[in-house]
Design a protein around this motif. Sequence first.
Motif, mmCIF file in Angstrom:
data_model
loop_
_atom_site.group_PDB
_atom_site.id
_atom_site.type_symbol
_atom_site.label_atom_id
_atom_site.label_comp_id
_atom_site.label_asym_id
_atom_site.label_seq_id
_atom_site.Cartn_x
_atom_site.Cartn_y
_atom_site.Cartn_z
ATOM 1 N N UNK A 132 6.731 -0.223 -12.819
ATOM 2 C CA UNK A 132 6.453 -0.418 -11.399
ATOM 3 C C UNK A 132 5.566 0.710 -10.903
ATOM 4 N N UNK A 133 4.448 0.343 -10.322
ATOM 5 C CA UNK A 133 3.530 1.336 -9.782
ATOM 6 C C UNK A 133 3.877 1.631 -8.318
ATOM 7 N N UNK A 134 3.280 2.676 -7.787
ATOM 8 C CA UNK A 134 3.478 3.032 -6.385
ATOM 9 C C UNK A 134 2.241 3.713 -5.838
ATOM 10 N N UNK A 135 1.780 3.284 -4.658
ATOM 11 C CA UNK A 135 0.612 3.881 -4.008
ATOM 12 C C UNK A 135 1.002 4.172 -2.563
ATOM 13 N N UNK A 136 1.087 5.460 -2.233
ATOM 14 C CA UNK A 136 1.659 5.838 -0.939
ATOM 15 C C UNK A 136 0.961 7.050 -0.336
ATOM 16 N N UNK A 137 0.917 7.071 0.993
ATOM 17 C CA UNK A 137 0.577 8.305 1.694
ATOM 18 C C UNK A 137 1.793 9.223 1.630
ATOM 19 N N UNK A 148 -4.442 0.411 5.283
ATOM 20 C CA UNK A 148 -4.662 -0.170 3.947
ATOM 21 C C UNK A 148 -3.512 0.174 3.009
ATOM 22 N N UNK A 149 -3.018 1.388 3.073
ATOM 23 C CA UNK A 149 -1.910 1.793 2.208
ATOM 24 C C UNK A 149 -0.627 1.070 2.590
ATOM 25 N N UNK A 177 -2.742 11.053 -0.804
ATOM 26 C CA UNK A 177 -2.299 9.792 -1.390
ATOM 27 C C UNK A 177 -1.770 10.071 -2.793
ATOM 28 N N UNK A 178 -0.590 9.528 -3.099
ATOM 29 C CA UNK A 178 -0.031 9.655 -4.442
ATOM 30 C C UNK A 178 0.001 8.284 -5.103
ATOM 31 N N UNK A 179 -0.568 8.211 -6.286
ATOM 32 C CA UNK A 179 -0.583 6.962 -7.049
ATOM 33 C C UNK A 179 0.186 7.177 -8.340
ATOM 34 N N UNK A 180 1.273 6.432 -8.513
ATOM 35 C CA UNK A 180 2.042 6.418 -9.761
ATOM 36 C C UNK A 180 1.586 5.185 -10.534
ATOM 37 N N UNK A 181 0.872 5.409 -11.631
ATOM 38 C CA UNK A 181 0.214 4.304 -12.305
ATOM 39 C C UNK A 181 0.745 4.086 -13.716
#
Length: 375
Positions: free
Chosen positions: A229-234, A212-213, A254-258
């Motif tokens: 710009x966001x980022x969603x990453x393992x 999913x990621x 998981x790191x989410x930059x929102x």
Amino acid sequence: MSQPARALPDLATTDPVTLTRVLCDIASVSGEERAIADAVEHALRAMPHLEVLRDGDAVLARTNRARASRVVIAGHLDTVPVQGNLPTQLRTDEVDGEVLWGRGTVDMKGGVAVALHLAAAVADPAVDVTYAFYDHEEVEAAKNGLGRIARNHPAWLAADFAILGEPTSGHVEGGCNGTMRLDVRTPGCTAHSARAWRGHNAIHDLAPVLTALAAHTSETVTVDGLDYREGLNAVGVRGGIAGNMIPDDAVVTVNYRFAPSRDAAQAEAYVREVLADALAALPDATVTVTDVAEGARPGLDHPVAAAFVAAATAATGAQINPKYGWTDVARFSALGVPAVNFGPGDPSLAHADDERVPTAQIAAVADALRAWLAP
């Protein structure tokens, strides 16, 4: 107070480049800021137009001219550890001209030098100014001097707008993204790997989460005219006991930059939405938020902020960009104060052994802020 062991030169008459070099050569690794804080306090108390406050190894100074608006100009005094890159050196570069090398030149004594010079040289600014020079920025958030000031002396940080002198290569970076880390944990059952059917492999259960990621496309969110710009990453996977055992526990971090349009609750809800199908297939999985710091809106529509942007672009041709990484502007945002990052130095060189800044950037940032502050 008595003369500090390392006194600063006259703040008003010393150019910011020279002052940057002096500040850098006062070693001030996080936790060892006393000497530089003493020097800053002593220099600021010599200015009759400033009210000065000392809190630990943080020093604040402010004008009180009863102006219609107040701004905060802030910067941290500490650096990461020195790696043979002090004392500073001036060198000539074919591309950048004169360049100042050494620990702290980028992160962020160039910005601090500019603020100290202006605190002394602009005695009667067009807006009231609070200057904040604080400790322990480069270590865990609980020790952060700006956070301590917000707790101990919140009135000193009350303002209409704030500027943090973090390195931006002389451009204006509005607000900042928030950041959140979550652990997705899957349980299993231990067995000998020669008889794997007797157990349940927790690491294998991470597959739908990772899928999913990997399939997710991060959003770009416009906030106050800037595109974040966001980022969603393992960013980490752990699990396993031994090379001949089926793992009974596995975790993906998981790191989410929102974008700063979301708060912490909305950010967590978004991550859970992205992972909804994966988690539905893993009824025993758990999701735990381990760390979160909300972002900061730039607030560039405020008249004081707009005037600053106009002065910065006119003086230096500065671009107006979003800040993707988290900085202490978020602490101002939490206090209801819109804030931007604006300082000399390439942020990609912060903490590097070859940390260096073109001296022209220091001068340009000083010119822009002086043009804005001068009545």
